[in-house]
Write a protein that holds these residues in place. Structure first.
Motif, PDB file in Angstrom:
ATOM      1  N   SER A   1       0.776  -1.200   0.000  1.00  0.00           N
ATOM      2  CA  SER A   1      -0.022  -0.002  -0.059  1.00  0.00           C
ATOM      3  C   SER A   1       0.854   1.004   0.053  1.00  0.00           C
ATOM      4  O   SER A   1       0.691   2.379  -0.731  1.00  0.00           O
ATOM      5  N   ARG A   2       2.004   1.215   0.824  1.00  0.00           N
ATOM      6  CA  ARG A   2       3.011   2.389   0.716  1.00  0.00           C
ATOM      7  C   ARG A   2       3.512   2.780  -0.482  1.00  0.00           C
ATOM      8  O   ARG A   2       3.752   3.792  -1.024  1.00  0.00           O
ATOM      9  N   MET A   3       4.060   1.382  -1.376  1.00  0.00           N
ATOM     10  CA  MET A   3       4.385   1.800  -2.566  1.00  0.00           C
ATOM     11  C   MET A   3       3.438   2.146  -3.637  1.00  0.00           C
ATOM     12  O   MET A   3       3.841   2.815  -4.445  1.00  0.00           O
TER      13      MET A   3
ATOM     14  N   GLU B   1       2.867   7.293  -7.274  1.00  0.00           N
ATOM     15  CA  GLU B   1       2.027   8.535  -7.675  1.00  0.00           C
ATOM     16  C   GLU B   1       3.171   9.902  -7.862  1.00  0.00           C
ATOM     17  O   GLU B   1       2.802  10.478  -8.700  1.00  0.00           O
ATOM     18  N   GLN B   2       4.284   9.603  -7.119  1.00  0.00           N
ATOM     19  CA  GLN B   2       5.321  10.572  -7.490  1.00  0.00           C
ATOM     20  C   GLN B   2       6.311  10.440  -8.669  1.00  0.00           C
ATOM     21  O   GLN B   2       7.167  11.064  -9.169  1.00  0.00           O
ATOM     22  N   VAL B   3       6.004   9.324  -9.527  1.00  0.00           N
ATOM     23  CA  VAL B   3       6.981   8.978 -10.407  1.00  0.00           C
ATOM     24  C   VAL B   3       6.462   9.690 -11.698  1.00  0.00           C
ATOM     25  O   VAL B   3       5.127   9.794 -12.127  1.00  0.00           O
ATOM     26  N   ASP B   4       7.340  10.501 -12.160  1.00  0.00           N
ATOM     27  CA  ASP B   4       7.014  11.363 -13.445  1.00  0.00           C
ATOM     28  C   ASP B   4       6.562  10.579 -14.726  1.00  0.00           C
ATOM     29  O   ASP B   4       5.802  11.260 -15.417  1.00  0.00           O
ATOM     30  N   ASP B   5       7.150   9.420 -15.150  1.00  0.00           N
ATOM     31  CA  ASP B   5       7.040   8.700 -16.372  1.00  0.00           C
ATOM     32  C   ASP B   5       5.539   8.240 -16.039  1.00  0.00           C
ATOM     33  O   ASP B   5       5.455   7.293 -15.505  1.00  0.00           O
TER      34      ASP B   5
ATOM     35  N   ARG C   1       1.789   0.685 -11.187  1.00  0.00           N
ATOM     36  CA  ARG C   1       0.510   0.441 -10.677  1.00  0.00           C
ATOM     37  C   ARG C   1      -0.203  -0.840 -10.618  1.00  0.00           C
ATOM     38  O   ARG C   1      -0.849  -1.434  -9.987  1.00  0.00           O
ATOM     39  N   GLN C   2      -0.271  -1.221 -11.940  1.00  0.00           N
ATOM     40  CA  GLN C   2      -0.603  -2.608 -12.332  1.00  0.00           C
ATOM     41  C   GLN C   2      -0.089  -3.574 -11.932  1.00  0.00           C
ATOM     42  O   GLN C   2      -0.765  -4.594 -11.328  1.00  0.00           O
ATOM     43  N   ASP C   3       1.233  -3.728 -11.637  1.00  0.00           N
ATOM     44  CA  ASP C   3       2.006  -4.785 -11.012  1.00  0.00           C
ATOM     45  C   ASP C   3       1.369  -4.907  -9.512  1.00  0.00           C
ATOM     46  O   ASP C   3       1.010  -5.913  -8.884  1.00  0.00           O
TER      47      ASP C   3
ATOM     48  N   MET D   1      -0.417  -7.842  -7.298  1.00  0.00           N
ATOM     49  CA  MET D   1       0.120  -8.261  -6.224  1.00  0.00           C
ATOM     50  C   MET D   1      -0.891  -8.254  -5.179  1.00  0.00           C
ATOM     51  O   MET D   1      -1.070  -9.168  -4.389  1.00  0.00           O
ATOM     52  N   ILE D   2      -1.462  -7.296  -5.050  1.00  0.00           N
ATOM     53  CA  ILE D   2      -2.809  -7.119  -3.911  1.00  0.00           C
ATOM     54  C   ILE D   2      -3.783  -8.008  -4.188  1.00  0.00           C
ATOM     55  O   ILE D   2      -4.386  -8.646  -3.260  1.00  0.00           O
ATOM     56  N   SER D   3      -4.109  -8.226  -5.292  1.00  0.00           N
ATOM     57  CA  SER D   3      -5.263  -9.100  -5.889  1.00  0.00           C
ATOM     58  C   SER D   3      -4.764 -10.709  -5.467  1.00  0.00           C
ATOM     59  O   SER D   3      -5.633 -11.268  -4.886  1.00  0.00           O
TER      60      SER D   3
END
Length: 336
Positions: free
Chosen positions: A149-151, A156-160, A168-170, A174-176
């Motif tokens: 969750s922290r990651m 969100e701070q990644v510019d690319d 985010r998809q990865d 993993m959470i799923s």
């Protein structure tokens, strides 16, 4: 014919054969030589030989009563000797369905008590090992949610934006998988009482819920109430229907009821699964390449959960090819 293969039937049959042979031999012996030792010659006062009556043979009524009595004793003895084996068999069947089943009574002869004690210790060790494994995996799965969750917040701070989307998809995958693992462990720990349940109403309810979400699904056939574990059955059918809708699109749930069993078929016309892979898909976290990918939303536990639920209910589940293309999941339960 199945009853003749039991230990009781074999003990009883062997006892009866031995007893009948012994009685036949004894009967012909008595017919020829009588029921006692031969009489010594006896003379009267004048020296004449006193004739003895011919040897006695047992009356038929006595033989019949004796034969019936021996049958009763042989039946009781064979049943008594086979009782521990029958109890072990019943206990093993209960253990295969529920690890929290009642332990075996430690009664009877010393050998039976010792075997029952060892069986109960084995059950306790299996239960303890499964519980420890579930607790460990559950704790790991639960604790991993916090750093993930922290990651998810930090990406969100990644510019690319492209890299951000991929990360985010990865993380979502993993959470799923963690959520599915916790659900899987919960299903394994669940111990539910068996009760008479309206299977047809459950199927219709699941289909109506799917229709409310815009899915193309329908039902046909009828089914009388069945002795099942309702939560386990709901979990099984829900996972099978979700898989059919996710990978096959339009789905049909077919109910077939008979005096001996109930069969539920979940039919779709999607890409299907190769025959060589139909057994493999029941393994945890396994996904068929092409038909199951991250875009479909599955993590590879749906079929595992479904099979585990069916096995707890004493049923069976198989996968078949749908005529015209697609996959059909066949769930069968025997009527008790």
């Amino acid at each position: 014919m199945q009853g003749t293969s039991t230990l009781f039937a074999r003990l009883f049959g062997m006892s009866m054969v031995a007893i009948v042979v012994a009685h036949v031999v004894a009967y012909f012996w008595f017919q020829k030589y009588g029921m006692g030792p031969p009489h010594s010659p006896t003379l009267d006062e004048s020296g004449r030989l006193i004739a003895h009556p011919p040897p006695n043979t047992p009356p038929m009524a006595f033989l019949v009563i004796q034969f019936i009595s021996i049958i009763a004793v042989a039946w009781w003895g064979a049943r008594l000797l086979s009782r521990p084996i029958r109890q072990f068999s019943e206990a093993a069947e209960r253990l295969s369905e529920n690890l929290d089943s009642e332990p075996l009574e430690e009664t009877g002869p010393r050998e039976s008590r010792q075997a029952a004690h060892i069986f109960n210790r084995m059950q306790q060790r299996i239960r303890q090992q499964v519980r420890q494994r579930s607790q460990m995996l559950g704790a790991v799965s639960h604790d991993l949610r916090t750093p993930l969750s922290r990651m998810k917040l930090r990406i969100e701070q990644v510019d690319d934006l492209k890299l951000q989307s991929q990360m985010r998809q990865d993380l979502d995958d993993m959470i799923s998988m963690l959520d599915a693992t916790l659900s899987y462990l919960h299903e394994q720990r669940t111990c539910e009482a068996v009760q008479l349940y309206d299977v047809q109403a459950l199927v219709e309810s699941l289909c109506e819920n799917a229709q409310d979400h815009g899915d193309d699904i329908s039902t046909r056939g009828h089914c009388r109430p069945l002795l099942v574990q309702p939560i386990a059955l709901r979990s099984c059918l829900s996972n099978l229907i979700d898989n059919a809708l996710r990978y096959g699109g339009a789905t049909l749930v077919d109910l077939r009821d008979s005096a001996s069993q109930v069969t539920i078929r979940i039919i779709d016309h999607g890409p299907g699964i190769e025959a060589s892979l139909r057994e493999t898909v029941f393994e945890a976290f396994y996904r068929v390449e092409g038909s199951r990918n991250r875009n479909s939303g599955g993590v590879g536990l749906g079929m595992t959960l479904a099979r585990d639920a069916v096995m707890r209910l004493g049923g069976s589940i198989t996968l078949e090819e749908t005529p015209g293309g697609g996959l059909t999941a066949v769930v069968s339960f025997k009527r008790v």
